[in-house]
Design a protein around this motif. Structure first.
Motif, PDB file in Angstrom:
ATOM      1  N   ASP A 131      -4.083  -5.083  -6.832  1.00 24.98           N
ATOM      2  CA  ASP A 131      -3.517  -4.371  -7.586  1.00 24.98           C
ATOM      3  C   ASP A 131      -3.126  -2.872  -6.980  1.00 24.98           C
ATOM      4  O   ASP A 131      -3.930  -2.237  -7.514  1.00 24.98           O
ATOM      5  N   MET A 132      -1.981  -2.608  -6.521  1.00 25.84           N
ATOM      6  CA  MET A 132      -2.134  -1.036  -5.615  1.00 25.84           C
ATOM      7  C   MET A 132      -1.716  -0.158  -6.985  1.00 25.84           C
ATOM      8  O   MET A 132      -2.147   0.956  -6.386  1.00 25.84           O
ATOM      9  N   GLN A 133      -1.004  -0.614  -8.239  1.00 22.80           N
ATOM     10  CA  GLN A 133      -0.944   0.253  -9.130  1.00 22.80           C
ATOM     11  C   GLN A 133      -1.848   0.549  -9.967  1.00 22.80           C
ATOM     12  O   GLN A 133      -2.759   2.123 -10.696  1.00 22.80           O
ATOM     13  N   ALA A 134      -2.742   0.024  -9.578  1.00 21.86           N
ATOM     14  CA  ALA A 134      -4.272   0.036 -11.144  1.00 21.86           C
ATOM     15  C   ALA A 134      -5.167   1.118 -10.086  1.00 21.86           C
ATOM     16  O   ALA A 134      -5.625   2.053  -9.528  1.00 21.86           O
ATOM     17  N   LEU A 135      -5.380   0.881  -8.843  1.00 22.83           N
ATOM     18  CA  LEU A 135      -5.946   1.637  -7.811  1.00 22.83           C
ATOM     19  C   LEU A 135      -5.782   3.043  -7.425  1.00 22.83           C
ATOM     20  O   LEU A 135      -5.871   3.701  -7.812  1.00 22.83           O
ATOM     21  N   ALA A 136      -3.783   2.801  -7.078  1.00 25.38           N
ATOM     22  CA  ALA A 136      -3.196   3.969  -7.145  1.00 25.38           C
ATOM     23  C   ALA A 136      -3.453   5.083  -8.770  1.00 25.38           C
ATOM     24  O   ALA A 136      -4.113   6.288  -8.736  1.00 25.38           O
ATOM     25  N   GLN A 137      -3.483   4.939  -9.935  1.00 16.22           N
ATOM     26  CA  GLN A 137      -4.577   4.592 -11.089  1.00 16.22           C
ATOM     27  C   GLN A 137      -5.291   5.520 -11.674  1.00 16.22           C
ATOM     28  O   GLN A 137      -6.004   6.521 -11.771  1.00 16.22           O
ATOM     29  N   ASP A 138      -6.487   4.663 -10.690  1.00 17.51           N
ATOM     30  CA  ASP A 138      -8.133   5.274 -10.537  1.00 17.51           C
ATOM     31  C   ASP A 138      -8.221   6.441  -9.267  1.00 17.51           C
ATOM     32  O   ASP A 138      -8.954   7.224 -10.181  1.00 17.51           O
ATOM     33  N   VAL A 139      -6.890   6.648  -8.658  1.00 19.01           N
ATOM     34  CA  VAL A 139      -7.083   7.656  -7.464  1.00 19.01           C
ATOM     35  C   VAL A 139      -6.750   9.298  -8.102  1.00 19.01           C
ATOM     36  O   VAL A 139      -7.255   9.732  -8.339  1.00 19.01           O
ATOM     37  N   ALA A 140      -5.713   8.319  -8.942  1.00 23.97           N
ATOM     38  CA  ALA A 140      -4.635   9.861  -9.729  1.00 23.97           C
ATOM     39  C   ALA A 140      -6.320  10.670 -10.288  1.00 23.97           C
ATOM     40  O   ALA A 140      -6.493  11.448 -10.555  1.00 23.97           O
ATOM     41  N   GLN A 141      -6.920   9.721 -11.194  1.00 24.73           N
ATOM     42  CA  GLN A 141      -7.982   9.912 -12.523  1.00 24.73           C
ATOM     43  C   GLN A 141      -8.954  10.758 -11.536  1.00 24.73           C
ATOM     44  O   GLN A 141      -9.652  12.384 -12.166  1.00 24.73           O
ATOM     45  N   ARG A 142      -9.895  10.405 -10.552  1.00 21.28           N
ATOM     46  CA  ARG A 142     -10.559  10.978 -10.136  1.00 21.28           C
ATOM     47  C   ARG A 142      -9.909  12.756  -9.324  1.00 21.28           C
ATOM     48  O   ARG A 142     -10.802  13.466  -9.104  1.00 21.28           O
ATOM     49  N   GLU A 168       0.946  -1.167   0.478  1.00 20.29           N
ATOM     50  CA  GLU A 168      -0.188  -0.484  -0.093  1.00 20.29           C
ATOM     51  C   GLU A 168       1.486   1.474  -0.129  1.00 20.29           C
ATOM     52  O   GLU A 168       0.450   2.559  -0.280  1.00 20.29           O
ATOM     53  N   THR A 169       2.358   0.772   0.223  1.00 15.90           N
ATOM     54  CA  THR A 169       2.784   2.265   0.031  1.00 15.90           C
ATOM     55  C   THR A 169       2.560   3.054  -1.498  1.00 15.90           C
ATOM     56  O   THR A 169       2.921   4.165  -1.317  1.00 15.90           O
ATOM     57  N   LEU A 170       2.362   2.094  -2.248  1.00 21.26           N
ATOM     58  CA  LEU A 170       2.455   2.724  -3.631  1.00 21.26           C
ATOM     59  C   LEU A 170       1.289   3.863  -3.407  1.00 21.26           C
ATOM     60  O   LEU A 170       1.331   5.121  -4.194  1.00 21.26           O
ATOM     61  N   LEU A 171      -0.110   3.404  -2.572  1.00 23.29           N
ATOM     62  CA  LEU A 171      -0.603   4.940  -2.672  1.00 23.29           C
ATOM     63  C   LEU A 171      -0.560   6.125  -2.499  1.00 23.29           C
ATOM     64  O   LEU A 171      -0.639   7.676  -2.124  1.00 23.29           O
ATOM     65  N   HIS A 172       0.259   5.343  -1.008  1.00 26.44           N
ATOM     66  CA  HIS A 172       0.822   6.548  -0.462  1.00 26.44           C
ATOM     67  C   HIS A 172       1.122   8.227  -1.049  1.00 26.44           C
ATOM     68  O   HIS A 172       1.346   8.854  -1.316  1.00 26.44           O
TER      69      HIS A 172
END
Length: 211
Positions: A142-153, A74-78
């Protein structure tokens, strides 16, 4: 690393553990220590018993800097959140019952909250009359995918104070650790109110809205 940076995470961990918001070894806490560096809790550490040896430095790509400790996935989302806002100073990821249950029982992409005075605990809110929305994201490993979803919103200007991951928990943030802690505490109070309103059969005007 600065002792004050380390101690602020340790103190947050003890306070959050006392609230019951991070059982077992769940959750991750971090704070910015430089333009491109973040101090974050290592994987598998109980947040109520943190020591300075339980923290490691990573860059904004999530790469470990001079440590043998293992970072959580989850570091990747941080780090993505820090990339999105250079004024963000701290992120607290917790696993409370209220946040987890609300994320699972709210349809759509948003939890809407209104008519509660504690909304003013969230930066930029001056009244209970204006509804606020907390974004909800589907859980994934898939934290990369979640991070990308967060970035888009985020680019849509749709995220403030925190977000929910369905069946997982809450990410709350602020310009510094005190603000992140205030947002976390305020959101947890609002979540508790929402659940109690539902238990009593009182429905807000709009509980969930698909974006």
């Amino acid at each position: 690393m600065s002792k004050s940076h380390t101690q602020s995470i340790i103190d947050a961990g003890r306070w959050i553990d006392a609230q019951g918001w991070c059982p077992a070894t769940g959750g991750n806490f971090s704070r910015r220590t430089g333009a491109q560096e973040v101090l974050i809790t290592a994987s598998g550490r109980h947040k109520g018993h943190l020591q300075d040896t339980d923290l490691l430095q990573v860059d904004l790509a999530g790469h470990v800097l001079d440590s043998d400790l293992k970072p959580s996935a989850e570091t990747l989302l941080h780090t993505r959140l820090y990339q999105l806002d250079d004024q963000m100073g701290a992120v607290l990821h917790t696993h409370s019952v209220n946040a987890t249950v609300l994320s699972l029982t709210t349809p759509g992409d948003w939890l809407q909250i209104e008519q509660l005075e504690m909304q003013k605990s969230l930066s930029g809110n001056q009244t209970h009359d204006a509804a606020i929305r907390i974004a909800i994201f589907d859980n994934t490993q898939d934290m990369q995918a979640l991070a990308q979803d967060v970035a888009q919103r985020w680019q849509q200007g749709a995220l403030s104070w925190g977000l929910l991951v369905r069946g997982h928990g809450l990410y709350a943030w602020g310009r510094d650790m005190p603000e992140a802690r205030r947002h976390l505490e305020g959101l947890e109070f609002l979540f508790a109110c929402q659940l109690e309103l539902r238990r009593l059969g009182v429905k807000p005007a709009v509980e969930g809205a698909r974006s």
